[in-house]
Design a protein around this motif. Sequence first.
Motif, PDB file in Angstrom:
ATOM      1  N   GLY A 187       0.804  -1.214   0.000  1.00  0.00           N
ATOM      2  CA  GLY A 187       0.000   0.000   0.000  1.00  0.00           C
ATOM      3  C   GLY A 187       0.837   1.265   0.000  1.00  0.00           C
ATOM      4  O   GLY A 187       0.535   2.232  -0.716  1.00  0.00           O
ATOM      5  N   LEU A 188       1.905   1.289   0.781  1.00  0.00           N
ATOM      6  CA  LEU A 188       2.768   2.462   0.818  1.00  0.00           C
ATOM      7  C   LEU A 188       3.487   2.660  -0.511  1.00  0.00           C
ATOM      8  O   LEU A 188       3.720   3.797  -0.941  1.00  0.00           O
ATOM      9  N   ASP A 189       3.822   1.572  -1.171  1.00  0.00           N
ATOM     10  CA  ASP A 189       4.406   1.692  -2.514  1.00  0.00           C
ATOM     11  C   ASP A 189       3.408   2.346  -3.474  1.00  0.00           C
ATOM     12  O   ASP A 189       3.790   3.171  -4.322  1.00  0.00           O
ATOM     13  N   GLY A 190       2.128   1.987  -3.346  1.00  0.00           N
ATOM     14  CA  GLY A 190       1.101   2.600  -4.192  1.00  0.00           C
ATOM     15  C   GLY A 190       0.970   4.092  -3.914  1.00  0.00           C
ATOM     16  O   GLY A 190       0.819   4.900  -4.841  1.00  0.00           O
ATOM     17  N   ILE A 191       1.022   4.491  -2.644  1.00  0.00           N
ATOM     18  CA  ILE A 191       0.977   5.910  -2.285  1.00  0.00           C
ATOM     19  C   ILE A 191       2.172   6.638  -2.885  1.00  0.00           C
ATOM     20  O   ILE A 191       2.052   7.742  -3.434  1.00  0.00           O
ATOM     21  N   GLN A 192       3.340   5.994  -2.795  1.00  0.00           N
ATOM     22  CA  GLN A 192       4.544   6.597  -3.362  1.00  0.00           C
ATOM     23  C   GLN A 192       4.390   6.854  -4.866  1.00  0.00           C
ATOM     24  O   GLN A 192       4.777   7.901  -5.385  1.00  0.00           O
ATOM     25  N   ARG A 193       3.765   5.916  -5.549  1.00  0.00           N
ATOM     26  CA  ARG A 193       3.623   6.056  -6.998  1.00  0.00           C
ATOM     27  C   ARG A 193       2.731   7.239  -7.370  1.00  0.00           C
ATOM     28  O   ARG A 193       3.021   7.977  -8.317  1.00  0.00           O
ATOM     29  N   ILE A 194       1.616   7.426  -6.648  1.00  0.00           N
ATOM     30  CA  ILE A 194       0.737   8.540  -7.029  1.00  0.00           C
ATOM     31  C   ILE A 194       1.380   9.879  -6.688  1.00  0.00           C
ATOM     32  O   ILE A 194       1.172  10.872  -7.398  1.00  0.00           O
ATOM     33  N   ILE A 195       2.170   9.930  -5.614  1.00  0.00           N
ATOM     34  CA  ILE A 195       2.855  11.183  -5.283  1.00  0.00           C
ATOM     35  C   ILE A 195       3.877  11.507  -6.359  1.00  0.00           C
ATOM     36  O   ILE A 195       3.985  12.657  -6.816  1.00  0.00           O
ATOM     37  N   GLU A 196       4.623  10.508  -6.795  1.00  0.00           N
ATOM     38  CA  GLU A 196       5.608  10.736  -7.857  1.00  0.00           C
ATOM     39  C   GLU A 196       4.921  11.121  -9.173  1.00  0.00           C
ATOM     40  O   GLU A 196       5.442  11.939  -9.943  1.00  0.00           O
ATOM     41  N   LYS A 197       3.759  10.556  -9.405  1.00  0.00           N
ATOM     42  CA  LYS A 197       3.024  10.854 -10.633  1.00  0.00           C
ATOM     43  C   LYS A 197       2.669  12.335 -10.715  1.00  0.00           C
ATOM     44  O   LYS A 197       2.792  12.967 -11.781  1.00  0.00           O
ATOM     45  N   PHE A 198       2.222  12.908  -9.595  1.00  0.00           N
ATOM     46  CA  PHE A 198       1.752  14.284  -9.622  1.00  0.00           C
ATOM     47  C   PHE A 198       2.804  15.302  -9.178  1.00  0.00           C
ATOM     48  O   PHE A 198       2.655  16.489  -9.441  1.00  0.00           O
ATOM     49  N   ARG A 199       3.840  14.823  -8.519  1.00  0.00           N
ATOM     50  CA  ARG A 199       4.876  15.761  -8.080  1.00  0.00           C
ATOM     51  C   ARG A 199       6.179  15.549  -8.818  1.00  0.00           C
ATOM     52  O   ARG A 199       6.978  16.463  -8.944  1.00  0.00           O
ATOM     53  N   GLY A 200       6.415  14.319  -9.285  1.00  0.00           N
ATOM     54  CA  GLY A 200       7.687  14.012  -9.913  1.00  0.00           C
ATOM     55  C   GLY A 200       8.769  13.864  -8.859  1.00  0.00           C
ATOM     56  O   GLY A 200       8.524  13.898  -7.659  1.00  0.00           O
ATOM     57  N   GLY A 201       9.999  13.653  -9.280  1.00  0.00           N
ATOM     58  CA  GLY A 201      11.097  13.524  -8.330  1.00  0.00           C
ATOM     59  C   GLY A 201      11.631  12.122  -8.305  1.00  0.00           C
ATOM     60  O   GLY A 201      11.223  11.242  -9.068  1.00  0.00           O
ATOM     61  N   THR A 202      12.570  11.884  -7.403  1.00  0.00           N
ATOM     62  CA  THR A 202      13.258  10.597  -7.344  1.00  0.00           C
ATOM     63  C   THR A 202      12.402   9.555  -6.686  1.00  0.00           C
ATOM     64  O   THR A 202      11.506   9.855  -5.899  1.00  0.00           O
ATOM     65  N   ASN A 203      12.689   8.329  -6.956  1.00  0.00           N
ATOM     66  CA  ASN A 203      11.974   7.193  -6.400  1.00  0.00           C
ATOM     67  C   ASN A 203      12.486   6.901  -5.002  1.00  0.00           C
ATOM     68  O   ASN A 203      13.656   6.580  -4.819  1.00  0.00           O
ATOM     69  N   ALA A 204      11.606   7.052  -4.019  1.00  0.00           N
ATOM     70  CA  ALA A 204      12.008   6.839  -2.622  1.00  0.00           C
ATOM     71  C   ALA A 204      11.689   5.441  -2.144  1.00  0.00           C
ATOM     72  O   ALA A 204      11.874   5.125  -0.983  1.00  0.00           O
ATOM     73  N   MET A 205      11.215   4.588  -3.043  1.00  0.00           N
ATOM     74  CA  MET A 205      10.803   3.252  -2.612  1.00  0.00           C
ATOM     75  C   MET A 205      11.974   2.304  -2.442  1.00  0.00           C
ATOM     76  O   MET A 205      11.937   1.396  -1.639  1.00  0.00           O
ATOM     77  N   SER A 206      13.039   2.515  -3.221  1.00  0.00           N
ATOM     78  CA  SER A 206      14.094   1.514  -3.272  1.00  0.00           C
ATOM     79  C   SER A 206      14.730   1.248  -1.924  1.00  0.00           C
ATOM     80  O   SER A 206      15.101   0.124  -1.602  1.00  0.00           O
ATOM     81  N   SER A 207      14.836   2.283  -1.085  1.00  0.00           N
ATOM     82  CA  SER A 207      15.499   2.098   0.209  1.00  0.00           C
ATOM     83  C   SER A 207      14.694   1.258   1.164  1.00  0.00           C
ATOM     84  O   SER A 207      15.188   0.836   2.199  1.00  0.00           O
ATOM     85  N   PHE A 208      13.422   0.989   0.848  1.00  0.00           N
ATOM     86  CA  PHE A 208      12.565   0.220   1.741  1.00  0.00           C
ATOM     87  C   PHE A 208      12.291  -1.182   1.220  1.00  0.00           C
ATOM     88  O   PHE A 208      11.606  -1.954   1.855  1.00  0.00           O
ATOM     89  N   GLN A 209      12.808  -1.518   0.047  1.00  0.00           N
ATOM     90  CA  GLN A 209      12.434  -2.782  -0.573  1.00  0.00           C
ATOM     91  C   GLN A 209      12.789  -3.988   0.270  1.00  0.00           C
ATOM     92  O   GLN A 209      12.076  -4.979   0.303  1.00  0.00           O
ATOM     93  N   SER A 210      13.920  -3.919   0.988  1.00  0.00           N
ATOM     94  CA  SER A 210      14.380  -5.113   1.702  1.00  0.00           C
ATOM     95  C   SER A 210      13.957  -5.145   3.155  1.00  0.00           C
ATOM     96  O   SER A 210      14.305  -6.063   3.886  1.00  0.00           O
ATOM     97  N   GLN A 211      13.210  -4.125   3.614  1.00  0.00           N
ATOM     98  CA  GLN A 211      12.837  -4.087   5.033  1.00  0.00           C
ATOM     99  C   GLN A 211      11.753  -5.098   5.327  1.00  0.00           C
ATOM    100  O   GLN A 211      10.845  -5.305   4.547  1.00  0.00           O
TER     101      GLN A 211
END
Length: 583
Positions: free
Chosen positions: A558-582
């Motif tokens: 779910g948090l990955d989905g939230i990240q995607r919509i924020i990036e869609k409308f704001r742009g910027g770097t992908n902040a998901m990668s640092s959480f992939q292995s947690q």
Amino acid sequence: MVDVRLERQLTYYFSDKNLWKDEWLKSQIGEDALGWVDVAMIAGFKRVQEITSDMELVVSCLRRIPDLEVFEDDNRAQVRRTRPLPAKPSSAASEKDGEEKHSEGGHDHDASHSNAWDEMPHKAVEEPPPMIPGFREVAKTGVIYVMDQAARHGYSAKVSHEWANLGQGSPETTKPRHWPTNVRKRLTELVEKGILSSETGPWNIDSLEVTEENSHYGNPNGDLAMRSAVARYYNELYRKGKSSQYTADNVAIVGGGRLALTRLCCAMGNINLGHFLPDYTAYAELLSQFKTINSIPILLDPENNFRITLRELRREIVGRGLSALLMSNPCNPTGQLIEGEDLKSWVRIARETNCSLVLDEIYSRYIYTQRMAPTDAHWRMVSSAQFVEDVDKDPVVILDGLTKCWRMPGLRICWIVAPRSVISAVGAAGSFLDGGPSLPTQRALVPVLNPKLVIEQTIMLQTLFSHKRDYFLRRLSDMGIEVDSPPQGTFYVWCDISKLPAPISTCWGFFRELLNEKVICTPGVFFDINPGQRRKLNRYESFVRLSYGPSFKEIHRGLDGIQRIIEKFRGGTNAMSSFQSQD
């Protein structure tokens, strides 16, 4: 709350099916159907007027409809479609030439006779049939509404594993062996230190026994063994050394928290009842059903972390002539908590002002603060029962149950703890409302109220949910979502999204975009408790409630989905990668 008829009617007006034949409305918004139109004009249509004359309700309803955009300034509100009108399909073009073309008067068309969702860009869902005489359509609570909308976007039990339900109001019911690795390591450490007896939990109920002896009707207030177990639970954990002790006569067992509230409201007289904003969504429709209860909202200031001072509390009770005050503690949705000396003062003020304090303590063991009552290095619990002086005279009514803290929501066992006079009254109400809870279920669950076992389960519960809470808050912070008041209890985060880019800076825009990512949240407006829609102003349109009740994997999704919509409308770097292995 949601007016289903109004939403269905408004959805129909802007649907492809209607606009293909409604020449008058299309002339107002253009051939591509993307033009703005005054909401006042839509609100003036006869079918809308038959449902409501409340302009604010129409605006609020339009905001909830996918593919519509609402703009408001000081003097007017306008609405438009965000999706151009597609070409009329050949099947529709071959309809009889004599079919009625809508003029302005044609807006008397009743959407209940058409599938208003046929041309929407998500899955069509069967419309409810027209209501029969003598009945009304009942408003849905927030969680039910968002699940209905998710179903329109393809959600179902078969594909639920592809979705993330961050709108849910229930905790995960998974076994400890499925918990995150870091949590399981912590449980192993606690077993090795002798704090826990097992990593699998203090009980394991796999079946209920149904016999001739427990198949008969039970007491409307619950089985004696279960009521006695609840009384013992409170006495041992919160009232050791006190002369006044709870007994079975101070306890009513009921089939769920909402039924407990229904019984209590049924037993109340012609009173002023105070409730806080924001708070639990079900309070609104429930309070609106009892005409003898005059519900009075008390607004909590976000600048004060959605809390009220003791001086303000006393002033509200005395100044508004409150006979009862209803609240959840910890609070759903904000997660804010009243505990320790503050909670003791609340009970004292209730006693001194002769105002009954009705405390929904269903999240009483989801506690994350360091101020502990009772105090122990490994677990925390909070209940007003600790500060009651006389169990039969102090005006304190407690609601709790197995739904949340025991992670058994499907068994529908909750309780009311109160003075004997109140329990007698809610028992009388239960005799004609519901007849009492399942007898086999009650008798099977008596062991889970053993205080020693409850403490063990609390340690495990808080180990798991503290881990999920911390992860949730870190992710939200990295996304730029503001949580000014991190939750001290519950498993919810109350998020201010006003600083996100449009259209996800409002709860409805955020909610709709998340559905496209197969993520569910609960819009903040549902927690603006407004029985009977008496107030015109909608609060909390810039807030959403997100739940970390689901499993860790679902939260991560779910948090990955939230990240995607924020990036869609704001742009910027992908902040998901640092959480992939947690984990």
